[in-house]
Motif scaffolding. Structure first.
Motif, PDB file in Angstrom:
ATOM      1  N   THR B 246       0.833  -1.196   0.000  1.00  0.00           N
ATOM      2  CA  THR B 246       0.000   0.000   0.000  1.00  0.00           C
ATOM      3  C   THR B 246       0.865   1.242   0.000  1.00  0.00           C
ATOM      4  O   THR B 246       0.426   2.310  -0.353  1.00  0.00           O
ATOM      5  CB  THR B 246      -0.880   0.022   1.246  1.00  0.00           C
ATOM      6  N   ASP B 247       2.096   1.094   0.413  1.00  0.00           N
ATOM      7  CA  ASP B 247       2.930   2.261   0.628  1.00  0.00           C
ATOM      8  C   ASP B 247       4.363   1.872   0.282  1.00  0.00           C
ATOM      9  O   ASP B 247       4.869   0.869   0.779  1.00  0.00           O
ATOM     10  CB  ASP B 247       2.828   2.645   2.113  1.00  0.00           C
ATOM     11  N   SER B 248       5.016   2.650  -0.590  1.00  0.00           N
ATOM     12  CA  SER B 248       6.363   2.272  -1.003  1.00  0.00           C
ATOM     13  C   SER B 248       7.342   2.351   0.171  1.00  0.00           C
ATOM     14  O   SER B 248       8.381   1.704   0.162  1.00  0.00           O
ATOM     15  CB  SER B 248       6.834   3.149  -2.159  1.00  0.00           C
ATOM     16  N   ASN B 249       6.989   3.130   1.214  1.00  0.00           N
ATOM     17  CA  ASN B 249       7.839   3.179   2.400  1.00  0.00           C
ATOM     18  C   ASN B 249       7.922   1.824   3.089  1.00  0.00           C
ATOM     19  O   ASN B 249       8.989   1.407   3.535  1.00  0.00           O
ATOM     20  CB  ASN B 249       7.292   4.201   3.403  1.00  0.00           C
ATOM     21  N   THR B 250       6.776   1.136   3.164  1.00  0.00           N
ATOM     22  CA  THR B 250       6.756  -0.185   3.806  1.00  0.00           C
ATOM     23  C   THR B 250       7.559  -1.174   2.984  1.00  0.00           C
ATOM     24  O   THR B 250       8.310  -1.991   3.531  1.00  0.00           O
ATOM     25  CB  THR B 250       5.310  -0.676   3.954  1.00  0.00           C
ATOM     26  N   GLY B 258      15.266  -7.462   4.914  1.00  0.00           N
ATOM     27  CA  GLY B 258      15.514  -8.736   4.250  1.00  0.00           C
ATOM     28  C   GLY B 258      14.246  -9.533   4.031  1.00  0.00           C
ATOM     29  O   GLY B 258      14.270 -10.743   3.857  1.00  0.00           O
ATOM     30  N   ASN B 259      13.118  -8.851   4.015  1.00  0.00           N
ATOM     31  CA  ASN B 259      11.827  -9.501   3.899  1.00  0.00           C
ATOM     32  C   ASN B 259      11.307  -9.439   2.465  1.00  0.00           C
ATOM     33  O   ASN B 259      10.315 -10.072   2.124  1.00  0.00           O
ATOM     34  CB  ASN B 259      10.864  -8.783   4.851  1.00  0.00           C
ATOM     35  N   LEU B 260      11.952  -8.637   1.650  1.00  0.00           N
ATOM     36  CA  LEU B 260      11.548  -8.431   0.260  1.00  0.00           C
ATOM     37  C   LEU B 260      12.827  -8.251  -0.556  1.00  0.00           C
ATOM     38  O   LEU B 260      13.810  -7.705  -0.062  1.00  0.00           O
ATOM     39  CB  LEU B 260      10.665  -7.173   0.166  1.00  0.00           C
ATOM     40  N   ASP B 261      12.813  -8.728  -1.813  1.00  0.00           N
ATOM     41  CA  ASP B 261      14.042  -8.672  -2.608  1.00  0.00           C
ATOM     42  C   ASP B 261      14.192  -7.406  -3.437  1.00  0.00           C
ATOM     43  O   ASP B 261      15.294  -6.933  -3.666  1.00  0.00           O
ATOM     44  CB  ASP B 261      14.104  -9.891  -3.539  1.00  0.00           C
ATOM     45  N   LEU B 262      13.058  -6.886  -3.916  1.00  0.00           N
ATOM     46  CA  LEU B 262      13.173  -5.798  -4.883  1.00  0.00           C
ATOM     47  C   LEU B 262      12.058  -4.781  -4.681  1.00  0.00           C
ATOM     48  O   LEU B 262      10.887  -5.144  -4.593  1.00  0.00           O
ATOM     49  CB  LEU B 262      13.100  -6.399  -6.300  1.00  0.00           C
ATOM     50  N   VAL B 263      12.428  -3.534  -4.585  1.00  0.00           N
ATOM     51  CA  VAL B 263      11.425  -2.472  -4.554  1.00  0.00           C
ATOM     52  C   VAL B 263      11.715  -1.569  -5.746  1.00  0.00           C
ATOM     53  O   VAL B 263      12.836  -1.115  -5.928  1.00  0.00           O
ATOM     54  CB  VAL B 263      11.430  -1.700  -3.211  1.00  0.00           C
ATOM     55  N   ASP B 264      10.720  -1.386  -6.613  1.00  0.00           N
ATOM     56  CA  ASP B 264      11.017  -0.647  -7.843  1.00  0.00           C
ATOM     57  C   ASP B 264      10.533   0.793  -7.783  1.00  0.00           C
ATOM     58  O   ASP B 264      10.345   1.436  -8.798  1.00  0.00           O
ATOM     59  CB  ASP B 264      10.456  -1.370  -9.071  1.00  0.00           C
ATOM     60  N   ASP B 265      10.332   1.285  -6.568  1.00  0.00           N
ATOM     61  CA  ASP B 265       9.977   2.688  -6.423  1.00  0.00           C
ATOM     62  C   ASP B 265      10.491   3.131  -5.057  1.00  0.00           C
ATOM     63  O   ASP B 265       9.821   2.952  -4.051  1.00  0.00           O
ATOM     64  CB  ASP B 265       8.453   2.840  -6.529  1.00  0.00           C
ATOM     65  N   VAL B 266      11.703   3.652  -5.030  1.00  0.00           N
ATOM     66  CA  VAL B 266      12.260   4.102  -3.757  1.00  0.00           C
ATOM     67  C   VAL B 266      11.579   5.404  -3.370  1.00  0.00           C
ATOM     68  O   VAL B 266      11.591   6.362  -4.139  1.00  0.00           O
ATOM     69  CB  VAL B 266      13.795   4.302  -3.861  1.00  0.00           C
ATOM     70  N   PRO B 267      10.927   5.443  -2.188  1.00  0.00           N
ATOM     71  CA  PRO B 267      10.182   6.646  -1.815  1.00  0.00           C
ATOM     72  C   PRO B 267      11.099   7.851  -1.656  1.00  0.00           C
ATOM     73  O   PRO B 267      12.254   7.719  -1.219  1.00  0.00           O
ATOM     74  CB  PRO B 267       9.532   6.263  -0.490  1.00  0.00           C
ATOM     75  N   ALA B 268      10.562   9.009  -2.012  1.00  0.00           N
ATOM     76  CA  ALA B 268      11.362  10.232  -2.012  1.00  0.00           C
ATOM     77  C   ALA B 268      11.994  10.495  -0.646  1.00  0.00           C
ATOM     78  O   ALA B 268      13.127  10.958  -0.562  1.00  0.00           O
ATOM     79  CB  ALA B 268      10.496  11.414  -2.431  1.00  0.00           C
ATOM     80  N   THR B 269      11.275  10.149   0.428  1.00  0.00           N
ATOM     81  CA  THR B 269      11.790  10.447   1.762  1.00  0.00           C
ATOM     82  C   THR B 269      13.009   9.611   2.114  1.00  0.00           C
ATOM     83  O   THR B 269      13.742   9.933   3.033  1.00  0.00           O
ATOM     84  CB  THR B 269      10.700  10.180   2.819  1.00  0.00           C
ATOM     85  N   GLN B 270      13.215   8.505   1.396  1.00  0.00           N
ATOM     86  CA  GLN B 270      14.324   7.617   1.726  1.00  0.00           C
ATOM     87  C   GLN B 270      15.551   7.884   0.856  1.00  0.00           C
ATOM     88  O   GLN B 270      16.608   7.291   1.091  1.00  0.00           O
ATOM     89  CB  GLN B 270      13.911   6.150   1.546  1.00  0.00           C
TER      90      GLN B 270
END
Lengths: 307, 539
Positions: B246-250, B258-270
């Motif tokens: 629901t949220d790219s931050n999560t 180490g719970n997920l391998d790939l996030v294809d949208d790094v949130p701006a705040t990070q």
């Protein structure tokens, strides 16, 4: 008692109609739902017309509302824009949120009331003061801060929990999110119990019970607590609806695909059917929870039963 | 005190319950050779000609292969299922499909698989949101009329001439037509799509390197490698599990844990921490997305000769370099033309085409705006939708730039609109009184796609209703030109017309960003900022 229940049930009808009508109007005021469907590019006029016809958006709002309510009473909540029936979305979302709410309410009852009794029985002592300060802190910190902080510490730094909840959302995974969701209400329950208990401790019937030589735990649980819990039960009962509807923040942080998630998606995509459908059910939950609270009153305090 | 032991017991139970769930960190949900990736709930049912957003497109890119495929690195359209696409006049095309291709249910991919799919996609009664892609094919006006019911079921311009050959007749010359065929709307469809549509939509069957193993709408899709895939680009991992966030931050937090391998949208705040957090496992590459400020030309105040100077002045007032650096932390690049660097020089991208008009020059900006008669209506309101994409921050920054240049802190303000739907609604009803946010994500990597839909008279995404005869003429000539280099030259001349009028202010090119766990290697984003899943290696 029977007439009392009947009267309360009849009162629910206008509240239900009014609430759903308001939501229906509000969602419709937000603009044309089809406009956002095609992304940055406008849908071509023919497809727009076709979609509006399919979702019944080409009719006047009052007619849409009547058709909608007619369908709701036959159990048809319409179709979301992604082609799924809204009832299907509900079937996947409500069990998850109910589990989360159960966890949260259990925390409220177990921790909240226990702390309340603890402080209420020891007013002015260090335990009382420190728990009061603690509840004040919990109340003043927004839920999203608590949630993100716990997620970061327990999930990433210490690796005790998974930062997000899996689609199955088992009870075990919902403990931390449930605690976060319950935190503010929990603090209120503690304070309510404490005040109510402290007031009733000086009541005549408690003094009588103590003078009769009843064991202390019996005085506290059977006499003192039973009466002191009335405001607490009211609060928790009303809170069930609030927790279910207000889980948006918690569900988002922990990626729980419950009611809050579906509502958020529905509002973002301006999906009338989803939003109105979920809110309708939430309104029902509120009403039923309130009804149960009123009935519980009668159980807890006979004076209300015969009034 | 009897209450105290109870409290202690409760606290102990809570602690125990916490400990019971403490097995989480470290283990991945993927399993051996399978990677997990963040996903968003697709907005529409998963049909190739109905998917116009990136989340649904991601899946279709894994389970479908079309006549052409855009090279993930160079963005060039290369033959995939097409053996040959022949034409002599840029209007009549003969397409030959390669032999040996199958759908994952065993059905062979034939010419009919394409023709049926395209007829379905174009048909008005199927409500396909990408129907306009078939608008160049003859007979589209019968299958998808602007108003009234459709009077034909099939496009008259499509004819199956053999098991593996079909012909396409367009309603106008369009030389880059073959290069558009890599777009997912042109994917072939198996018979089951038509015979049992509901079952197909709940679990799509395609002809790509992956097949759908299970799909729980709204929460997860598990794709596994199709072992019998006949194509050259086989999957180099065992499968991909897409998890809805629901949220790219999560999602980002899950990658850290180490719970997920790939996030294809790094949130701006990070973005600030991503370098140290992921220790180099962060990609930030250009995507075919351009952000602009569009103008309402239906408002006569914006359609004057003076307003042209004002627009140029506004463009010069915006400090693109600083905004992209401080606000977007280098995930945007200041735009210097109206296309995208992913096209490459050969494809028509021209760095610096905008020239001085896109450079920060507050003094000149103020001068131009004053020469042009000042801001129409005395002030500027930039309209944007506030619900997604953190548009508020950059709109405020742009306004700040403009106000600084003009020396008036009330000259420009942001005008937020609550939801994207309402924002689109106001745009389509022509209710904009000043510039508004416009983002263009390319459908296919062609210079034509960055110009024609946006600036051609009455084109589908010409939201500001800009119109220029010289521009239209150049586009028509470019489309009719058979030699691609000459065609691109003409498109660039047309882009020159856009520049000379400052039809829209280009702001910045957008990058795709992704972060991944140490289990993965060979992670890359294609020009559409979608991960190239089949090339990722696990472990």
């Amino acid at each position: 008692m029977g007439r009392y229940v009947l009267r309360r049930l009849l009162q629910m009808i206008p509240v239900f109609v009014g609430a759903t009508l308001l939501i229906f109007l509000m969602v419709n005021v937000m603009g044309d739902p089809v406009a956002g469907l095609c992304g940055e590019r406008a849908c071509d006029p023919a497809t727009t017309a076709q979609l509006e016809k399919e979702f019944g958006l080409d009719k006047p709002v009052w007619q849409q509302y009547l058709t909608y309510m007619g369908n709701v009473f036959t159990g048809n909540f319409g179709t979301a824009f992604n082609g799924q029936p809204v009832t299907e979305l509900m079937a996947s979302a409500f069990p998850v949120t109910v589990r989360l709410t159960v966890v949260a309410v259990l925390f409220e009852i177990v921790i909240g009331i226990t702390l309340g009794v603890l402080t209420g029985m020891r007013r002015g002592r260090p335990v009382d003061t420190s728990i009061l300060v603690l509840t004040l802190v919990v109340i003043s910190v927004p839920t999203f801060v608590t949630g993100l902080l716990l997620q970061l510490l327990l999930g990433v730094q210490w690796g005790w929990i998974k930062p997000s909840v899996s689609p199955q959302a088992a009870f075990g995974e919902l403990i931390v999110p449930g605690l976060v969701l319950a935190s503010v209400s929990l603090a209120y329950v503690t304070r309510l119990t404490r005040t109510s208990l402290a007031e009733n401790r000086r009541a005549d019937y408690v003094r009588t019970a103590v003078a009769k030589g009843l064991p202390r735990h019996r005085v506290v649980t059977r006499h003192l607590l039973r009466n002191s819990l009335i405001p607490v039960v009211t609060f928790i009962g009303a809170d069930i609806g609030a927790l279910m509807g207000g889980a948006i923040v918690t569900e988002r942080i922990f990626n729980i695909h419950g009611v809050g998630y579906q509502l958020y998606q529905g509002i973002l995509r301006q999906n009338t059917q989803t939003v109105v459908g979920f809110v309708t059910v939430l309104v029902l939950v509120f009403l039923v929870a309130n009804l149960l609270v009123d009935l519980l009153y009668a159980v807890l305090d006979p004076r209300i039963r015969y009034a | 005190m009897h209450a105290a032991p109870h409290a202690r017991w409760a606290a102990a139970a809570a602690a125990l319950a916490l400990a019971a769930t403490a097995c989480g960190g470290g283990a991945s949900a993927g399993g051996a050779g399978v990677l997990t990736s963040s996903w968003g709930d697709p907005q529409n049912p998963l049909e190739p000609s109905n998917t116009n957003e990136v989340q649904g497109g991601k899946v279709l890119d894994m389970i479908f292969r079309g006549l052409k495929r855009y090279n993930p690195r160079t963005a060039k359209a290369e033959n995939m299922l097409a053996e040959r696409i022949d034409t002599t006049d840029s209007r009549n095309y003969t397409i030959t499909v390669k032999d040996g291709w199958r759908f994952s249910n065993g059905e062979p991919v034939t010419a009919k698989s394409f023709v049926d799919a395209w007829n379905y996609g174009a048909g008005l009664r199927n409500n396909q949101k990408n129907a306009y892609f078939f608008g160049y094919i003859e007979g589209y006006d019968k299958v998808h009329p602007d108003s009234g019911p459709q009077t034909a079921d099939t496009l008259s311009g499509l004819k199956v001439t053999g098991p593996r050959t079909f012909t396409v007749r367009l309603n106008q010359k369009f030389s880059s037509f073959p290069d558009t065929l890599g777009y997912v709307a042109f994917a072939p469809l198996p018979r089951t799509f038509f015979t049992d549509h509901a079952a197909w939509v709940s679990r799509p069957v395609g002809n790509g390197p992956y097949l759908i193993d299970s799909y729980t709408k709204g929460s997860a899709m598990s794709l596994k490698k199709w072992d019998a895939y006949p194509g050259p680009d086989r999957a180099r991992n065992e499968g991909v599990t897409l998890l809805v966030y629901t949220d790219s931050n999560t999602a980002y937090t899950d990658v850290l844990a180490g719970n997920l391998d790939l996030v294809d949208d790094v949130p701006a705040t990070q973005l600030k921490n991503v370098g140290t957090d992921l220790d180099g496992r962060y990609i930030n590459t250009p995507a075919g997305i351009l952000q602009t400020l569009a103008f309402p030309y239906y408002d006569p105040r914006w359609n004057t000769a003076g307003a042209r100077k004002v627009r140029t002045g506004l463009s010069m007032a915006i400090d693109r370099a600083q905004i992209t650096k401080t606000l977007f932390r280098g995930t945007r690049t200041p735009a210097t033309d109206w296309t995208s660097p992913v096209l490459g020089k050969e494809g028509g991208f021209q760095a610096g085409l905008c020239g001085h008009a896109c450079e920060h020059d507050p003094a000149q900006a103020k001068k131009l705006i004053q020469e042009g008669g000042g801001l129409p209506g005395g002030g500027l309101k930039i309209t944007y939708n506030a619900d997604t994409g953190s548009h508020k921050q950059w709109v405020d920054a742009v306004c700040n730039s403009i106000n600084n240049a003009l020396g008036d802190d009330k000259a420009c303000v942001g005008n937020p609109v609550g939801t994207f739907a309402d924002f689109r609604n106001q745009i389509s009803q022509h209710r904009m009184s000043g510039p508004f946010r416009a983002g263009w994500q390319m459908d296919y990597p062609l210079i034509q796609n960055f110009l024609q839909p946006l600036y051609y008279t009455n084109a589908s995404s010409n939201d500001g209703k800009w119109s220029d005869k010289r521009f239209d003429g150049l586009i028509d000539r470019a489309n009719a030109e058979t030699d691609s280099a000459t065609a691109i030259g003409l498109f660039q001349q047309a882009e020159g017309v856009v520049r000379d009028n400052m039809a829209a202010i280009p702001l910045w090119y957008q990058n795709g960003s992704a972060g991944y766990s140490a289990r993965l290697s060979h992670v890359a984003l294609n020009p559409f900022s979608v991960p190239v899943y089949n090339e990722i290696k696990v472990g």
